[in-house]
Design an enzyme around this catalytic site. Sequence first.
Site, PDB file in Angstrom:
ATOM      1  N   ASN A  23       0.842  -1.143  -0.146  1.00 49.07           N
ATOM      2  CA  ASN A  23       0.020   0.124   0.108  1.00 49.07           C
ATOM      3  C   ASN A  23       0.901   1.221  -0.041  1.00 49.07           C
ATOM      4  OD1 ASN A  23      -1.685   1.968   0.433  1.00 49.07           O
ATOM      5  ND2 ASN A  23      -2.489   1.397   2.629  1.00 49.07           N
ATOM      6  N   LYS A  64       0.108   4.205  -0.482  1.00 47.04           N
ATOM      7  CA  LYS A  64      -0.548   5.415   0.098  1.00 47.04           C
ATOM      8  C   LYS A  64      -0.247   6.590  -0.763  1.00 47.04           C
ATOM      9  CE  LYS A  64      -0.359   3.349   4.500  1.00 47.04           C
ATOM     10  NZ  LYS A  64      -0.438   3.570   5.913  1.00 47.04           N
ATOM     11  N   HIS A 114      -9.581   1.465   4.475  1.00 49.08           N
ATOM     12  CA  HIS A 114      -8.501   1.670   5.355  1.00 49.08           C
ATOM     13  C   HIS A 114      -8.832   2.640   6.123  1.00 49.08           C
ATOM     14  CE1 HIS A 114      -4.421   2.670   6.321  1.00 49.08           C
ATOM     15  NE2 HIS A 114      -4.003   1.613   5.680  1.00 49.08           N
ATOM     16  N   GLU A 123      -7.277   4.972   7.452  1.00 48.21           N
ATOM     17  CA  GLU A 123      -6.893   6.430   7.282  1.00 48.21           C
ATOM     18  C   GLU A 123      -8.117   7.046   6.340  1.00 48.21           C
ATOM     19  OE1 GLU A 123      -2.995   5.624   5.208  1.00 48.21           O
ATOM     20  OE2 GLU A 123      -2.200   5.314   7.409  1.00 48.21           O
ATOM     21  N   GLU A 161      -6.038  -4.635  10.526  1.00 47.04           N
ATOM     22  CA  GLU A 161      -4.839  -3.531  10.754  1.00 47.04           C
ATOM     23  C   GLU A 161      -5.271  -2.824  11.978  1.00 47.04           C
ATOM     24  OE1 GLU A 161      -2.729  -2.384   6.941  1.00 47.04           O
ATOM     25  OE2 GLU A 161      -4.351  -1.241   7.135  1.00 47.04           O
ATOM     26  N   GLY A 182       2.047   2.427  11.023  1.00 48.50           N
ATOM     27  CA  GLY A 182       2.995   3.409  10.881  1.00 48.50           C
ATOM     28  C   GLY A 182       3.738   3.883  12.287  1.00 48.50           C
ATOM     29  N   SER A 198       2.766  -1.812  10.603  1.00 53.94           N
ATOM     30  CA  SER A 198       4.099  -2.115  11.012  1.00 53.94           C
ATOM     31  C   SER A 198       4.993  -3.345  10.695  1.00 53.94           C
ATOM     32  CB  SER A 198       4.551  -1.813  12.517  1.00 53.94           C
ATOM     33  OG  SER A 198       4.217  -0.261  12.643  1.00 53.94           O
TER      34      SER A 198
HETATM   35  P1  PGA Z   1       2.602   0.555   7.745  1.00 57.06           P
HETATM   36  O1  PGA Z   1       0.992   0.510   7.137  1.00 57.06           O
HETATM   37  O2  PGA Z   1       3.037  -0.752   6.987  1.00 57.06           O
HETATM   38  O3  PGA Z   1       3.462   1.718   7.293  1.00 57.06           O
HETATM   39  O4  PGA Z   1       2.158   0.431   9.424  1.00 57.06           O
HETATM   40  C1  PGA Z   1       0.181  -0.457   6.906  1.00 57.06           C
HETATM   41  C2  PGA Z   1      -1.211   0.043   6.407  1.00 57.06           C
HETATM   42  O5  PGA Z   1      -1.534   1.101   6.665  1.00 57.06           O
HETATM   43  O6  PGA Z   1      -1.656  -0.654   5.384  1.00 57.06           O
END
Ligand code: PGA
Length: 251
Positions: free
Chosen positions: A12, A14, A99, A101, A169, A175, A213
């Site tokens: 992903n 983003k 997601h 976000e 998640e 993150g 992460s």
């Molecule tokens: P990350 O993000 O691996 O940077 O923690 C995962 C995600 O949001 O899909």
Amino acid sequence: MTQARRPLIAGNWKMNGLAATGLALARDIAAWREAGDPGCDIVLCPPATLVRAVGEAISDSAVAVGGQDCHPAESGAHTGDISAPMLLDAGCSYVILGHSERRQDHGETNELVRAKVEAALRAGLIAILCVGESADERDRGVALGAVARQLGGSLPEAARPDRVVVAYEPVWAIGTGRTPTHPEIQEMHAHLRALLGRAMTGGEATRLLYGGSVKPDNARGILGLPDVDGALVGGASLKADDFWAIVQSCR
Ligand code: PGA
């Protein structure tokens, strides 16, 4: 992880990547994939501006391309939005939906996410449906119930185990460099598998990804858990070496 469910590693990106960096990253992954089957499916989800170019750059490889969101409608007066048929037309076979976000930044509710998953399925895309508890829900010991409510609210009737992938998640792990413990991940995935078994005929076979992460140094342990069928990778998917190390941790 059981090989009856072929693992999936999804990158992903983003809101990251311009043409030069994005295409180079995708070409590296595709070249390594073509050197031998790593034992898992791979999908790259670049920003919408790069979907078609990435798809064309790696069209000779077994690496798939996905979108990061779609609108519930097929077309219409929705400035700035992209529909599921448009993603398909641009070369996508997957789309990430719900997601955290997007739930946070754009106020997406379970109802809206469900309508988006329906749109993705109608278009013939595989939906990667994201669910996950907040830090507060984890601390209060209500994570299992919170995730069950999200799944129940955002999984449509039309869902089929081979057309939907569920990504667990935890919001607090995205993150941050923090991850749940292995028993916590396994507990949630077993819970999700049981819920999916009740929600769909054959639902136990749905692929369940862990996201939050995931890095080269923790991937093997997480991917080795019995009910983890792959990973949704954010930050580490932006570095070809790191992403490929995670892909190779499937074995
Ligand atoms: P990350 O993000 O691996 O940077 O923690 C995962 C995600 O949001 O899909």
